[in-house]
Design an enzyme around this catalytic site. Structure first.
Site, PDB file in Angstrom:
ATOM      1  N   TYR A  75       0.836  -1.202   0.000  1.00 21.07           N
ATOM      2  CA  TYR A  75       0.000   0.000   0.000  1.00 21.07           C
ATOM      3  C   TYR A  75       0.868   1.248   0.000  1.00 21.07           C
ATOM      4  O   TYR A  75       0.581   2.217  -0.702  1.00 21.07           O
ATOM      5  CB  TYR A  75      -0.936   0.021   1.227  1.00 21.07           C
ATOM      6  CG  TYR A  75      -1.933   1.145   1.122  1.00 21.07           C
ATOM      7  CD1 TYR A  75      -3.145   0.954   0.462  1.00 21.07           C
ATOM      8  CD2 TYR A  75      -1.650   2.418   1.633  1.00 21.07           C
ATOM      9  CE1 TYR A  75      -4.044   1.983   0.306  1.00 21.07           C
ATOM     10  CE2 TYR A  75      -2.551   3.463   1.482  1.00 21.07           C
ATOM     11  CZ  TYR A  75      -3.747   3.242   0.827  1.00 21.07           C
ATOM     12  OH  TYR A  75      -4.633   4.269   0.665  1.00 21.07           O
ATOM     13  N   PHE A 127      -7.424  21.875 -24.683  1.00 24.53           N
ATOM     14  CA  PHE A 127      -7.728  20.457 -24.764  1.00 24.53           C
ATOM     15  C   PHE A 127      -8.962  20.243 -23.903  1.00 24.53           C
ATOM     16  O   PHE A 127      -9.127  20.898 -22.879  1.00 24.53           O
ATOM     17  CB  PHE A 127      -6.567  19.545 -24.333  1.00 24.53           C
ATOM     18  CG  PHE A 127      -6.933  18.110 -24.568  1.00 24.53           C
ATOM     19  CD1 PHE A 127      -7.002  17.620 -25.860  1.00 24.53           C
ATOM     20  CD2 PHE A 127      -7.296  17.287 -23.523  1.00 24.53           C
ATOM     21  CE1 PHE A 127      -7.440  16.327 -26.112  1.00 24.53           C
ATOM     22  CE2 PHE A 127      -7.729  15.982 -23.769  1.00 24.53           C
ATOM     23  CZ  PHE A 127      -7.799  15.499 -25.062  1.00 24.53           C
ATOM     24  N   THR A 128      -9.816  19.327 -24.325  1.00 19.31           N
ATOM     25  CA  THR A 128     -11.137  19.175 -23.697  1.00 19.31           C
ATOM     26  C   THR A 128     -11.085  19.034 -22.171  1.00 19.31           C
ATOM     27  O   THR A 128     -11.680  19.837 -21.451  1.00 19.31           O
ATOM     28  CB  THR A 128     -11.854  17.957 -24.316  1.00 19.31           C
ATOM     29  OG1 THR A 128     -10.987  16.830 -24.239  1.00 19.31           O
ATOM     30  CG2 THR A 128     -12.190  18.214 -25.779  1.00 19.31           C
ATOM     31  N   ASP A 218       1.812  20.464 -20.451  1.00 15.03           N
ATOM     32  CA  ASP A 218       1.101  19.219 -20.749  1.00 15.03           C
ATOM     33  C   ASP A 218       2.034  18.398 -21.636  1.00 15.03           C
ATOM     34  O   ASP A 218       2.157  18.628 -22.836  1.00 15.03           O
ATOM     35  CB  ASP A 218      -0.222  19.498 -21.454  1.00 15.03           C
ATOM     36  CG  ASP A 218      -0.994  18.209 -21.723  1.00 15.03           C
ATOM     37  OD1 ASP A 218      -0.369  17.133 -21.776  1.00 15.03           O
ATOM     38  OD2 ASP A 218      -2.219  18.277 -21.885  1.00 15.03           O
ATOM     39  N   LYS A 261      -0.071   7.873 -23.523  1.00 13.03           N
ATOM     40  CA  LYS A 261       0.341   8.187 -24.896  1.00 13.03           C
ATOM     41  C   LYS A 261       1.836   7.884 -25.067  1.00 13.03           C
ATOM     42  O   LYS A 261       2.223   6.744 -25.167  1.00 13.03           O
ATOM     43  CB  LYS A 261       0.025   9.656 -25.210  1.00 13.03           C
ATOM     44  CG  LYS A 261      -1.459   9.930 -25.451  1.00 13.03           C
ATOM     45  CD  LYS A 261      -2.227  10.122 -24.192  1.00 13.03           C
ATOM     46  CE  LYS A 261      -3.610  10.692 -24.408  1.00 13.03           C
ATOM     47  NZ  LYS A 261      -4.414  10.668 -23.169  1.00 13.03           N
ATOM     48  N   ARG A 385     -13.258  15.744 -34.042  1.00 14.14           N
ATOM     49  CA  ARG A 385     -12.585  16.828 -33.325  1.00 14.14           C
ATOM     50  C   ARG A 385     -13.038  18.135 -33.955  1.00 14.14           C
ATOM     51  O   ARG A 385     -12.321  18.789 -34.695  1.00 14.14           O
ATOM     52  CB  ARG A 385     -11.061  16.689 -33.402  1.00 14.14           C
ATOM     53  CG  ARG A 385     -10.511  15.436 -32.764  1.00 14.14           C
ATOM     54  CD  ARG A 385     -10.285  15.504 -31.272  1.00 14.14           C
ATOM     55  NE  ARG A 385     -11.475  15.352 -30.436  1.00 14.14           N
ATOM     56  CZ  ARG A 385     -11.414  15.190 -29.114  1.00 14.14           C
ATOM     57  NH1 ARG A 385     -10.269  15.154 -28.476  1.00 14.14           N
ATOM     58  NH2 ARG A 385     -12.527  15.087 -28.404  1.00 14.14           N
ATOM     59  N   PHE A 451     -18.942  15.112 -26.288  1.00 11.65           N
ATOM     60  CA  PHE A 451     -18.557  14.242 -27.401  1.00 11.65           C
ATOM     61  C   PHE A 451     -18.512  12.768 -27.017  1.00 11.65           C
ATOM     62  O   PHE A 451     -18.714  11.899 -27.840  1.00 11.65           O
ATOM     63  CB  PHE A 451     -17.191  14.666 -27.960  1.00 11.65           C
ATOM     64  CG  PHE A 451     -16.146  14.823 -26.894  1.00 11.65           C
ATOM     65  CD1 PHE A 451     -15.972  16.041 -26.260  1.00 11.65           C
ATOM     66  CD2 PHE A 451     -15.363  13.756 -26.499  1.00 11.65           C
ATOM     67  CE1 PHE A 451     -15.026  16.189 -25.262  1.00 11.65           C
ATOM     68  CE2 PHE A 451     -14.410  13.897 -25.513  1.00 11.65           C
ATOM     69  CZ  PHE A 451     -14.251  15.114 -24.881  1.00 11.65           C
TER      70      PHE A 451
END
Ligand code: P71
Length: 459
Positions: A75, A127-128, A218, A261, A385, A451
């Site tokens: 943990y 970015f969303t 980001d 990514k 998009r 979306f």
């Protein structure tokens, strides 16, 4: 003497394969209807080549899978956390690590910590999830990307660049005290995977330092950005990708990362910071929303896979094959005369739905309709998009983005050149029959990130 062309090939070979399903047109018609013409709502079993996203869809290496077996599921104080912390320090240069289950969780924490009601957050295109977290924290996003980024035909080599005049104007208008940080993305997703130049980053650092404004990076696709710098920016052709990545990060104060990514894993992310006091606050918050600060919502084995994935993401052969595969598909489509976003970006090829379907108004959701048609033709799944993704503003009115695109996103290490050929041929078929494509109407609209779950019907 003329140099003969030498091809690149995937720097890996297959050890395990996953069989994929092929469907008939009738089956796809039924599946699409059931999915409300939204590719997010299709079942994966009904998809042939899945280009919805490059997020969490990578094939992990045997080294990563072996690393998973060394998961330390304690943990507290898992060994894998320290491996990940060391990788973030070594490859990205950030000092302190707060693990999270994925990127948006890191965005949530940093937004809540730094943004006050009434603040403005300038960034190089929205970015969303990032913008939503900024808004939920009381901030307003202001776009300061260069104009070229909104023009699909501009071939500017660094369309991700921040327009420093626009940023200066935001500072003049609101004052630095209203700007908690600049949200700086590398390989800007919504612009088409477009890179930021090192020169621009240096200048951004200079300007923000002068006003005491932070830069939060980001870094979801930072290695892809580094590859473009190596290819296009003077002085970087012989620099290792790892060094370029480190230099990029050095001009920023902290980072949010979706490890799904660049870092080649199926789940994971983190917030990385250089400021101890801010880190302490973030570490305090992660235990409320994610999990203890040494796992933050990831299993030990997941952290190990991220740590190894980071090292693989900056390998020259890997990043070259990854980005060049995307460019291969893009150039094939360009040769077929299909309108796409130029230059081809790092993670996908973006079809210019506005130009392909000029007979549809933006309210008829051209990109959504094009994505649906592509699926019908061949079972290739892509992502809208455009106006659906752009959502509504604070007054509840639809945003009308300049870019109305369909993203063909290439998962890392998953598909072959033959898959790319099949995709290109299907896009060509749809393109040739484009005048028959009709618009859509939205029949269900969820409150957040519409979306994902919106439903449509044919007009
Ligand atoms: C992509 C995704 C996944 C996604 C997210 C939202 C809508 C549709 C698809 C996620 C990103 C990203 C950038 C630049 C932060 C996140 C959130 N991208 N920044 O492109 O691209 O990360 O998904 O791990 O929470 O398909 P997360």
């Amino acid at each position: 003497m003329e140099q003969r062309k030498r091809s690149w090939a995937e720097p890996y070979k297959m050890k395990v394969v996953e069989l994929i399903h092929m469907t008939t047109r009738e089956e796809r018609e039924a599946a699409l209807k059931e999915a409300g013409y939204n590719t997010f709502l299709l079942k994966s079993k009904d998809v042939y080549i899945d280009l919805l996203t490059d997020s969490g869809t990578s094939a992990m290496s045997d080294r990563q899978w072996a690393g998973m077996m060394t998961g330390d599921e304690a943990y507290a104080g898992s060994e894998n956390f320290y491996h990940l912390e060391a990788a973030v320090q070594k490859y990205y240069g950030y000092k302190y690590l707060v693990p999270t289950h994925q990127g948006r969780a890191a965005e949530h924490i940093i937004s809540q910590l730094l943004i006050k009601q009434g603040d403005v957050v300038p960034g190089n295109m929205y970015f969303t999830t990032t913008r939503l977290h900024q808004e939920l924290a009381g901030g307003t996003f202001v776009d300061v990307i260069i104009d070229e980024a909104h023009d699909p035909d501009s071939t500017h080599p660094f369309k991700g660049n921040v327009d420093l005049n626009k940023l200066q104007a935001v500072i003049d208008k609101y004052g630095a005290s209203k700007i908690p940080y600049v949200a700086l993305a590398t390989a800007v997703n919504m612009a088409g995977g477009q890179p930021v130049s090192m020169q621009n980053l240096r200048e951004l650092r200079e300007l923000t330092a002068k006003h005491g404004i932070k830069v939060i990076h980001d870094m979801t696709r930072v290695a892809e950005n580094a590859y473009f710098i190596k290819k296009r920016e003077a002085g970087y052709a012989d620099k290792p990708i790892g060094e370029i990545v480190l230099e990029i990060c050095s001009y920023t104060d902290g980072a949010t990362m979706s490890a799904k990514k660049d870092a080649l894993v199926n789940i994971g992310g983190f917030l990385a910071l250089n400021d101890w006091a801010l880190f302490e606050k973030a570490r305090n918050m992660v235990v409320v929303y994610e999990g203890l600060h040494t796992y933050g919502g990831m299993a030990g084995r997941d952290m190990e896979a991220v740590a190894i994935g980071i090292t693989e993401s900056v390998e020259e052969n890997h990043i070259r094959a990854r980005v060049e595969q995307v460019i291969y598909l893009g150039e094939k489509l360009i040769a077929m005369g299909v309108p796409v976003v130029h230059p081809i970006g790092g993670h996908g090829v973006f079809l210019n739905a506005k130009q392909i379907l000029p007979h549809l108004t933006q309210d008829q959701f051209p990109a959504q309709a094009l994505a649906a048609e592509l699926y019908l033709d061949s079972g290739v799944r892509s992502m809208e998009r455009g106006i659906v993704s752009a959502g509504r503003n604070k007054e509840g009115k639809n945003n009308y983005p300049k870019l109305e695109l369909v993203r063909l996103t290439i998962p890392r290490r998953v598909y072959t050149q033959a898959h790319m050929d099949v995709v290109a041929e299907s896009v060509q078929e749809v393109y040739e029959n484009r005048s028959k494509i009709t618009g859509l109407k939205m029949v269900y609209e969820p409150e957040y990130l519409r979306f994902f779950q919106a439903r449509f019907d044919v007009l």
